[in-house]
Design a protein around this motif. Structure first.
Motif, PDB file in Angstrom:
ATOM      1  N   GLU A   4       0.833  -1.202   0.000  1.00  0.00           N
ATOM      2  CA  GLU A   4       0.000   0.000   0.000  1.00  0.00           C
ATOM      3  C   GLU A   4       0.869   1.255   0.000  1.00  0.00           C
ATOM      4  O   GLU A   4       0.572   2.240  -0.678  1.00  0.00           O
ATOM      5  CB  GLU A   4      -0.858   0.029   1.268  1.00  0.00           C
ATOM      6  CG  GLU A   4      -1.847  -1.101   1.354  1.00  0.00           C
ATOM      7  CD  GLU A   4      -3.202  -0.677   0.830  1.00  0.00           C
ATOM      8  OE1 GLU A   4      -3.685   0.372   1.266  1.00  0.00           O
ATOM      9  OE2 GLU A   4      -3.741  -1.387  -0.034  1.00  0.00           O
ATOM     10  N   ALA A   5       1.948   1.190   0.771  1.00  0.00           N
ATOM     11  CA  ALA A   5       2.850   2.342   0.845  1.00  0.00           C
ATOM     12  C   ALA A   5       3.572   2.532  -0.488  1.00  0.00           C
ATOM     13  O   ALA A   5       3.756   3.663  -0.952  1.00  0.00           O
ATOM     14  CB  ALA A   5       3.851   2.162   1.982  1.00  0.00           C
TER      15      ALA A   5
ATOM     16  N   PHE B 277       2.411   1.694  -3.422  1.00  0.00           N
ATOM     17  CA  PHE B 277       1.417   2.246  -4.344  1.00  0.00           C
ATOM     18  C   PHE B 277       1.197   3.740  -4.083  1.00  0.00           C
ATOM     19  O   PHE B 277       1.123   4.546  -5.016  1.00  0.00           O
ATOM     20  CB  PHE B 277       0.098   1.472  -4.216  1.00  0.00           C
ATOM     21  CG  PHE B 277      -1.026   2.045  -5.048  1.00  0.00           C
ATOM     22  CD1 PHE B 277      -0.950   2.036  -6.440  1.00  0.00           C
ATOM     23  CD2 PHE B 277      -2.145   2.603  -4.452  1.00  0.00           C
ATOM     24  CE1 PHE B 277      -1.972   2.575  -7.214  1.00  0.00           C
ATOM     25  CE2 PHE B 277      -3.174   3.142  -5.219  1.00  0.00           C
ATOM     26  CZ  PHE B 277      -3.086   3.131  -6.603  1.00  0.00           C
ATOM     27  N   TYR B 278       1.123   4.090  -2.829  1.00  0.00           N
ATOM     28  CA  TYR B 278       0.917   5.500  -2.461  1.00  0.00           C
ATOM     29  C   TYR B 278       2.035   6.372  -3.040  1.00  0.00           C
ATOM     30  O   TYR B 278       1.793   7.409  -3.652  1.00  0.00           O
ATOM     31  CB  TYR B 278       0.877   5.613  -0.940  1.00  0.00           C
ATOM     32  CG  TYR B 278       0.511   6.980  -0.399  1.00  0.00           C
ATOM     33  CD1 TYR B 278      -0.799   7.442  -0.451  1.00  0.00           C
ATOM     34  CD2 TYR B 278       1.465   7.802   0.201  1.00  0.00           C
ATOM     35  CE1 TYR B 278      -1.155   8.679   0.063  1.00  0.00           C
ATOM     36  CE2 TYR B 278       1.126   9.039   0.722  1.00  0.00           C
ATOM     37  CZ  TYR B 278      -0.190   9.482   0.655  1.00  0.00           C
ATOM     38  OH  TYR B 278      -0.522  10.704   1.163  1.00  0.00           O
ATOM     39  N   LEU B 279       3.268   5.917  -2.853  1.00  0.00           N
ATOM     40  CA  LEU B 279       4.404   6.687  -3.362  1.00  0.00           C
ATOM     41  C   LEU B 279       4.403   6.731  -4.889  1.00  0.00           C
ATOM     42  O   LEU B 279       4.672   7.768  -5.497  1.00  0.00           O
ATOM     43  CB  LEU B 279       5.726   6.097  -2.842  1.00  0.00           C
ATOM     44  CG  LEU B 279       5.940   6.177  -1.326  1.00  0.00           C
ATOM     45  CD1 LEU B 279       7.188   5.419  -0.915  1.00  0.00           C
ATOM     46  CD2 LEU B 279       6.052   7.622  -0.868  1.00  0.00           C
ATOM     47  N   GLN B 280       4.081   5.598  -5.508  1.00  0.00           N
ATOM     48  CA  GLN B 280       4.025   5.559  -6.977  1.00  0.00           C
ATOM     49  C   GLN B 280       2.943   6.498  -7.502  1.00  0.00           C
ATOM     50  O   GLN B 280       3.107   7.137  -8.534  1.00  0.00           O
ATOM     51  CB  GLN B 280       3.718   4.139  -7.461  1.00  0.00           C
ATOM     52  CG  GLN B 280       4.920   3.225  -7.489  1.00  0.00           C
ATOM     53  CD  GLN B 280       4.513   1.864  -8.014  1.00  0.00           C
ATOM     54  OE1 GLN B 280       3.901   1.082  -7.305  1.00  0.00           O
ATOM     55  NE2 GLN B 280       4.835   1.583  -9.260  1.00  0.00           N
ATOM     56  N   SER B 281       1.852   6.580  -6.762  1.00  0.00           N
ATOM     57  CA  SER B 281       0.746   7.424  -7.218  1.00  0.00           C
ATOM     58  C   SER B 281       1.107   8.906  -7.152  1.00  0.00           C
ATOM     59  O   SER B 281       0.363   9.755  -7.619  1.00  0.00           O
ATOM     60  CB  SER B 281      -0.505   7.156  -6.381  1.00  0.00           C
ATOM     61  OG  SER B 281      -0.419   7.826  -5.139  1.00  0.00           O
ATOM     62  N   ARG B 282       2.265   9.197  -6.550  1.00  0.00           N
ATOM     63  CA  ARG B 282       2.755  10.586  -6.521  1.00  0.00           C
ATOM     64  C   ARG B 282       3.886  10.795  -7.528  1.00  0.00           C
ATOM     65  O   ARG B 282       4.542  11.831  -7.526  1.00  0.00           O
ATOM     66  CB  ARG B 282       3.232  10.958  -5.119  1.00  0.00           C
ATOM     67  CG  ARG B 282       2.172  10.823  -4.032  1.00  0.00           C
ATOM     68  CD  ARG B 282       0.955  11.659  -4.339  1.00  0.00           C
ATOM     69  NE  ARG B 282      -0.036  11.654  -3.268  1.00  0.00           N
ATOM     70  CZ  ARG B 282      -1.270  11.171  -3.400  1.00  0.00           C
ATOM     71  NH1 ARG B 282      -1.669  10.639  -4.540  1.00  0.00           N
ATOM     72  NH2 ARG B 282      -2.120  11.229  -2.392  1.00  0.00           N
TER      73      ARG B 282
ATOM     74  N   LYS C 250       8.751   2.605  -9.013  1.00  0.00           N
ATOM     75  CA  LYS C 250       8.683   1.510  -8.040  1.00  0.00           C
ATOM     76  C   LYS C 250      10.033   1.356  -7.342  1.00  0.00           C
ATOM     77  O   LYS C 250      10.114   1.141  -6.141  1.00  0.00           O
ATOM     78  CB  LYS C 250       8.297   0.209  -8.745  1.00  0.00           C
ATOM     79  CG  LYS C 250       7.949  -0.894  -7.775  1.00  0.00           C
ATOM     80  CD  LYS C 250       7.131  -1.977  -8.451  1.00  0.00           C
ATOM     81  CE  LYS C 250       6.458  -2.857  -7.421  1.00  0.00           C
ATOM     82  NZ  LYS C 250       5.416  -3.693  -7.971  1.00  0.00           N
TER      83      LYS C 250
ATOM     84  N   LEU D   4      13.146   4.276  -0.964  1.00  0.00           N
ATOM     85  CA  LEU D   4      12.758   5.242   0.075  1.00  0.00           C
ATOM     86  C   LEU D   4      12.231   4.516   1.318  1.00  0.00           C
ATOM     87  O   LEU D   4      12.571   4.857   2.451  1.00  0.00           O
ATOM     88  CB  LEU D   4      11.684   6.174  -0.492  1.00  0.00           C
ATOM     89  CG  LEU D   4      11.508   7.547   0.151  1.00  0.00           C
ATOM     90  CD1 LEU D   4      12.784   8.365   0.053  1.00  0.00           C
ATOM     91  CD2 LEU D   4      10.370   8.310  -0.525  1.00  0.00           C
ATOM     92  N   LEU D   5      11.439   3.471   1.075  1.00  0.00           N
ATOM     93  CA  LEU D   5      10.873   2.719   2.195  1.00  0.00           C
ATOM     94  C   LEU D   5      11.936   1.912   2.934  1.00  0.00           C
ATOM     95  O   LEU D   5      11.936   1.831   4.158  1.00  0.00           O
ATOM     96  CB  LEU D   5       9.742   1.801   1.702  1.00  0.00           C
ATOM     97  CG  LEU D   5       8.492   2.529   1.215  1.00  0.00           C
ATOM     98  CD1 LEU D   5       7.518   1.552   0.571  1.00  0.00           C
ATOM     99  CD2 LEU D   5       7.807   3.272   2.355  1.00  0.00           C
TER     100      LEU D   5
END
Lengths: 423, 250
Positions: A376-377, A379-384, A388, A394-395
């Motif tokens: 989910e995290a 995807f959240y970052l990708q959506s910005r 990938k 970053l995570l």
């Protein structure tokens, strides 16, 4: 009378290195003799031995090694220097002290004596104290055949870090450095340990560090493990803490084919603090093992331990942390945790936190987690707009960063973040 | 701007979207309403590229491109922004670091130079003021420990920073008190222009008092079953969804 038949493997292993001309220092000759005797009775551990369950030493055991003294060669240390941080430097090449490359302090507050120095030292008698050279073959091996080392003794607030740099080079070489670090009453000392290896193949480094913290002293021990191919590394740290002392170890593994770190802390006095932090990120087929023991032998102490790792590809991580709280060691706060993120289906993590408590008025906790990156995290970052790859990076950085943030020297923190690719 | 044609999407074995048709032009605000479980959030997730959903049929054209062929980050870089109903907490990643990376990777993909630090900071200052987001929150880890309202304001702040062409607001009003709702709506309205478009997904009409839609669509059982002007939202508020369900089921 029982006859001891030396195990073929150990005797073969030892005979290949025992021929070498190591200086035999009078003051340690008794310890060495004993260790050599023990070696005739010990076998290399198999994975049936719980302490070695996840780290196979067969490849080390079946190799023939020899020593190689290159201490007069001039080497380039830039890659391990910390930008903007002044340090003293003690350089070892293949386990031998290299004075031509070292930069030693001349201060009354700091005493540095090489083991090879014939004059005796008040800490000579502490040599091997609490080091398990009875059942641990690698400790015995180091005691019997250590190449050289120093006793560093701080007598004041010694702010400037002492940078111990191990340089390794060659094929089928064994390096066995040995050091003792002493912080005397009311003193403080910071040790930083780095490694460089060039053109290594089947190189085995088996080092032992002994720490003695006298009353109300502080000792910080930072380790950066960043090895190129061709090395197997075994490190053993034994720490002895007297009352009111603070010991902190920070172990950052960046790369290494095969690494096993053993850190054993004996908290002998009241009101001590012990901090053990570590991060590792094995990739490819790397194998990184951290074993720790914190033994609370006195009351009113605190220990914090936090190791974190990400394991990628077909790599393996191992964590085993043992905390003992002895019968009369009341009012102990002991915390231990190990968190891992597995980045591939073929990655392996073996994590075993252990607590053995014999006192009744203590606060202890331990925990271990091994999971995956939060989809989910990602995807959240990708959506910005993050790819990938950089979302993952970053995570991971955020995950490992928690233990890198513990570093008390900003310049060093910067360097470690950079080595992990977090900056 | 976006043309959705007969879109079907499933999660696992379950079909959730069963033929969505929708066209949104630049400058327009569309509201998508509907009862719980009608597929509203699925539609937003699918448009943003969430791989948990499988597209089984249909097409989506976004400014002349096949949207369904693009990865999540490519969609974002081409101007699609999803304001999450439940923004994710990311411990260890600072809001600022995250946004700088997002902006610069988008610029890099377009062959542009990274944004200068000074320009970035000026923009942060301007856009955070828009949604009254406290400066201390910017330095904190992404959404970690934020209140519900702070999380939603942070979403609109990110939207302002990234300046999207098509913003999809997924139940942005949920969990907001009336003051926060006004602040968030104000931010969204300020960002509106003739060149961008907004899809507002909501369960309740109250958000639409503040973000006034040009069109209202009702989603039910994975299809848009009714479309109209803003007065449709008022009718739904008054009569609920039952009459729509009856109409459809009849």
């Amino acid at each position: 009378m029982t006859t001891i038949i030396a195990n073929n493997k150990v005797s073969e292993f030892v005979s290949s290195i025992a021929n070498e001309n190591l200086p035999c220092w009078e003051k340690f000759s008794e310890s060495r003799k004993k260790a050599k005797e023990i070696l005739t009775q010990l076998d290399f551990p198999t994975t049936r031995n719980e302490y070695w369950k996840y780290s196979r030493v067969t490849k080390i055991a079946s190799e023939n090694y020899h020593f190689k003294n290159l201490s007069e060669e001039k080497i380039d240390l830039d890659e391990v220097r910390i930008p903007n941080l002044e340090t003293y430097e003690i350089v070892f090449i293949n386990g031998f002290i290299s004075l031509v490359n070292s930069n030693l302090p001349s201060s009354d507050e700091l005493e540095i004596v090489a083991f090879s120095d014939s004059k005796s030292h008040d800490y000579d008698s502490f040599f091997s104290k609490n080091l398990d050279s009875i059942t641990n073959i690698f400790s015995a091996l180091n005691t019997a055949y250590f190449t050289d080392g120093v006793i560093i003794k701080a007598k004041g607030e010694f702010a400037k870090p002492i940078h111990i740099i191990h340089y390794s080079t060659g094929e089928n070489i064994i390096s066995q450095p040995r050091n003792m670090f002493v912080s005397t009453t009311n003193s403080s000392l910071t040790i930083l340990k780095s490694s460089i290896n060039n053109n290594t193949n089947k190189f085995f480094q088996n080092s032992v560090n002994e720490f003695f913290l006298e009353k109300n002293s502080k000792l910080n021990f930072y380790v950066i493990q960043d090895y190129k191919k061709g090395m197997k590394v075994m490190t053993t740290n034994v720490v002895n803490q007297e009352r009111d002392s603070v010991f902190s170890a920070y172990n950052y593994t960046i790369k290494g084919d095969w690494i096993r770190n053993n850190t054993n802390v004996f908290v002998n006095g009241k009101n001590c603090e012990t901090n053990l932090f570590g991060a590792y990120q094995p990739t490819g087929s790397e194998h990184i093992d951290n074993h720790t023991i914190v033994d609370h032998l006195a009351a009113h102490c605190e220990s914090n331990e936090h190791y974190k790792g990400t394991i990628a590809d077909k790599a393996t991580g191992v964590f085993n942390g043992k905390v003992f709280v002895r019968k009369d060691s009341q009012k102990i706060n002991a915390f231990q945790s190990n968190n891992n993120v597995l980045l591939s289906d073929e990655a392996t993590m073996n994590s075993k936190p252990e607590l053995e408590i014999y006192a009744d008025d203590v606060k202890c906790s331990h925990g271990s987690t091994s999971g995956q990156l939060d989809d989910e995290a990602v995807f959240y970052l990708q959506s910005r707009g993050l790819s990938k790859k950089s979302a993952t990076a970053l995570l991971i950085g955020a995950f490992l960063g928690e233990v890198v943030e513990k570093i008390e020297i900003p310049e060093l923190k910067e360097k470690v973040l950079e080595l992990y690719g977090m900056e | 701007m976006i043309y959705i044609n007969n879109l079907h999407a499933s999660i696992g074995e379950k079909e959730i979207l069963r033929g969505i048709n929708l066209e949104v032009k630049a400058g327009e605000v569309h509201a998508i309403m509907g009862p719980n479980g009608s597929g509203k959030s699925t539609l937003s997730a699918v448009l943003a590229g969430n791989e948990n959903y499988i597209i089984t049929e249909g097409s989506v054209d976004y400014i002349g491109e096949d949207l369904l062929e693009l990865s999540t980050e490519e969609r974002a870089r081409k101007g699609i922004f999803l304001a999450f109903q439940y923004p994710i907490e990311i411990p260890g990643v600072s809001n600022m670091n995250f946004l700088r990376t997002a902006i610069n990777e988008t610029r890099e993909a377009k062959g542009e130079e990274p944004m200068a630090a000074k320009e970035f900071l000026a923009r942060v200052k301007e856009k955070s003021a828009l949604v009254e987001l406290d400066a201390s929150l910017l330095k904190r880890y992404v959404n970690e420990g934020f209140s519900g309202g702070e999380k939603k304001r942070n979403e609109i702040f990110q939207m302002a920073m990234l300046d999207p062409k098509l913003a999809i607001l997924d139940e942005t009003d949920s969990g907001l008190d009336i003051d926060a709702l006004k602040i968030v709506s104000h931010g969204v309205n300020k960002l509106k222009s003739k060149d961008n478009a907004t899809i507002v997904i909501t369960h309740y009409q109250r958000l639409l008092d503040h973000i006034v839609p040009d069109f209202v669509h009702v989603l039910y059982k994975g299809r848009i079953v009714k479309s109209g002007g803003k007065e449709l939202a008022l009718e739904l508020e008054e009569k609920g969804y039952d009459w729509i369900k009856e109409e459809v089921n009849a």
